[in-house]
Scaffold this motif. Structure first.
Motif, short mmCIF file in Angstrom:
data_model
loop_
_atom_site.label_atom_id
_atom_site.label_comp_id
_atom_site.label_asym_id
_atom_site.label_seq_id
_atom_site.Cartn_x
_atom_site.Cartn_y
_atom_site.Cartn_z
N VAL A 180 0.85 -1.18 0.00
CA VAL A 180 0.00 0.00 0.00
C VAL A 180 0.89 1.24 0.00
O VAL A 180 1.98 1.23 0.57
CB VAL A 180 -0.94 0.02 1.22
CG1 VAL A 180 -1.96 -1.09 1.12
CG2 VAL A 180 -0.17 -0.07 2.53
N GLN A 181 0.41 2.27 -0.66
CA GLN A 181 1.16 3.53 -0.69
C GLN A 181 1.00 4.25 0.65
O GLN A 181 -0.10 4.45 1.14
CB GLN A 181 0.64 4.43 -1.82
CG GLN A 181 1.39 5.73 -1.96
CD GLN A 181 0.87 6.57 -3.14
OE1 GLN A 181 0.25 6.04 -4.04
NE2 GLN A 181 1.15 7.86 -3.10
N VAL A 182 2.15 4.62 1.25
CA VAL A 182 2.10 5.27 2.56
C VAL A 182 2.70 6.67 2.54
O VAL A 182 2.67 7.38 3.55
CB VAL A 182 2.81 4.42 3.63
CG1 VAL A 182 2.07 3.11 3.85
CG2 VAL A 182 4.27 4.17 3.27
N GLY A 183 3.24 7.08 1.40
CA GLY A 183 3.81 8.43 1.35
C GLY A 183 4.46 8.73 0.02
O GLY A 183 4.61 7.86 -0.84
N ILE A 184 4.83 9.99 -0.14
CA ILE A 184 5.58 10.47 -1.30
C ILE A 184 6.80 11.21 -0.78
O ILE A 184 6.68 12.16 -0.01
CB ILE A 184 4.74 11.39 -2.20
CG1 ILE A 184 3.54 10.62 -2.76
CG2 ILE A 184 5.59 11.95 -3.35
CD1 ILE A 184 2.58 11.49 -3.55
N ASP A 185 7.98 10.73 -1.17
CA ASP A 185 9.22 11.33 -0.67
C ASP A 185 9.62 12.54 -1.49
O ASP A 185 10.20 13.49 -0.96
CB ASP A 185 10.33 10.29 -0.70
CG ASP A 185 11.61 10.80 -0.04
OD1 ASP A 185 11.56 11.07 1.17
OD2 ASP A 185 12.63 10.92 -0.73
N ARG A 186 9.34 12.51 -2.78
CA ARG A 186 9.75 13.60 -3.67
C ARG A 186 8.78 13.63 -4.84
O ARG A 186 8.41 12.59 -5.37
CB ARG A 186 11.18 13.38 -4.16
CG ARG A 186 11.73 14.45 -5.10
CD ARG A 186 13.17 14.15 -5.42
NE ARG A 186 13.35 12.86 -6.07
CZ ARG A 186 13.49 12.71 -7.38
NH1 ARG A 186 13.45 13.73 -8.19
NH2 ARG A 186 13.66 11.50 -7.89
N GLU A 187 8.39 14.82 -5.27
CA GLU A 187 7.41 14.93 -6.35
C GLU A 187 7.69 16.17 -7.17
O GLU A 187 8.02 17.23 -6.64
CB GLU A 187 6.00 14.99 -5.77
CG GLU A 187 4.90 15.12 -6.81
CD GLU A 187 3.51 15.16 -6.20
OE1 GLU A 187 2.54 15.06 -6.96
OE2 GLU A 187 3.40 15.31 -4.96
N ASP A 188 7.56 16.04 -8.50
CA ASP A 188 7.57 17.20 -9.39
C ASP A 188 6.60 16.92 -10.53
O ASP A 188 5.79 16.00 -10.45
CB ASP A 188 8.99 17.52 -9.88
CG ASP A 188 9.65 16.35 -10.60
OD1 ASP A 188 8.95 15.60 -11.30
OD2 ASP A 188 10.88 16.20 -10.48
#
Length: 204
Positions: A180-188
């Motif tokens: 399951v997705q629990v977070g986003i560390d970096r996004e652009d």
């Protein structure tokens, strides 16, 4: 205390974006060798940098090979911006993008996570940043994923490389494997580093 086991695939910038490295540093500072780090990198000049910085230190192993969903040999495309290099060629729509323009090609060996590291009893942290081949690497590690606690995977939103699977493909596959997705560390605007947790993880 159980050994901390970490795998970094696409290790050119190690320990960039590797939160588990902080725990490894703590162990090193305490004089402990109770950790195991596997670094994967096929690009020759990055290999030399990794050797100079990490190899020879207790706990670190370098695999000079590209991971995929099968064993074999393929063309590796080095780009002008080195950490954009990939087993996939840049798409025609991005062919004039300076950082994605090809400067060299190499023939590199490929293998799978399951073939090389399937013997590990568990994995605390698996990080993938391979410029468009993350999906295939995950497919080649289905058995190892069952024993993996956390995965951080770079997921493209835009197809910069030919045949590249995108964010939704990776999420769907990871969900099918019990993550399951629990977070986003970096996004652009073109990609995200998504953190997945194995909801069936029982090894530690």
């Amino acid at each position: 205390m159980a050994k901390l086991i970490s795998i970094d695939v696409g290790s050119s910038g190690y320990p960039y974006h590797n939160s588990f490295h902080k725990e490894i540093v703590k162990l090193q500072n305490a004089g402990s060798e109770n950790f195991e780090v596997h670094l994967f990198e096929p690009l020759p000049d990055f290999i030399e940098e990794i050797k100079n910085n990490w190899i020879g230190k207790p706990g670190f192993t370098l695999w000079e090979i590209a991971l995929s969903d099968k064993k074999g040999e393929v063309t590796f495309y080095q780009t002008k911006k080195r950490n954009c290099s990939s087993l996939r060629k840049a798409t025609k729509s991005n062919g004039d993008n300076q950082k994605l323009s090809n400067t060299k090609t190499y023939t590199v060996k490929t293998d799978t996570l399951d073939n090389l590291l399937g013997h590990l009893p568990y994995v605390d942290y698996l990080k993938l940043d391979t410029q468009g081949t993350e999906y295939e690497i995950l497919k080649g590690g289905e058995e190892l994923l069952k024993k993996t606690k956390v995965v951080k995977c770079e997921c493209g939103k835009v197809q910069h490389y030919e045949g590249q699977k995108l964010k939704d493909d990776v999420i769907q596959y990871m969900n099918s494997q019990g993550f399951v997705q629990v977070g986003i560390d970096r996004e652009d605007s073109i990609q995200e580093d998504i953190i997945f947790k194995n909801k069936n993880y029982e090894h530690r």
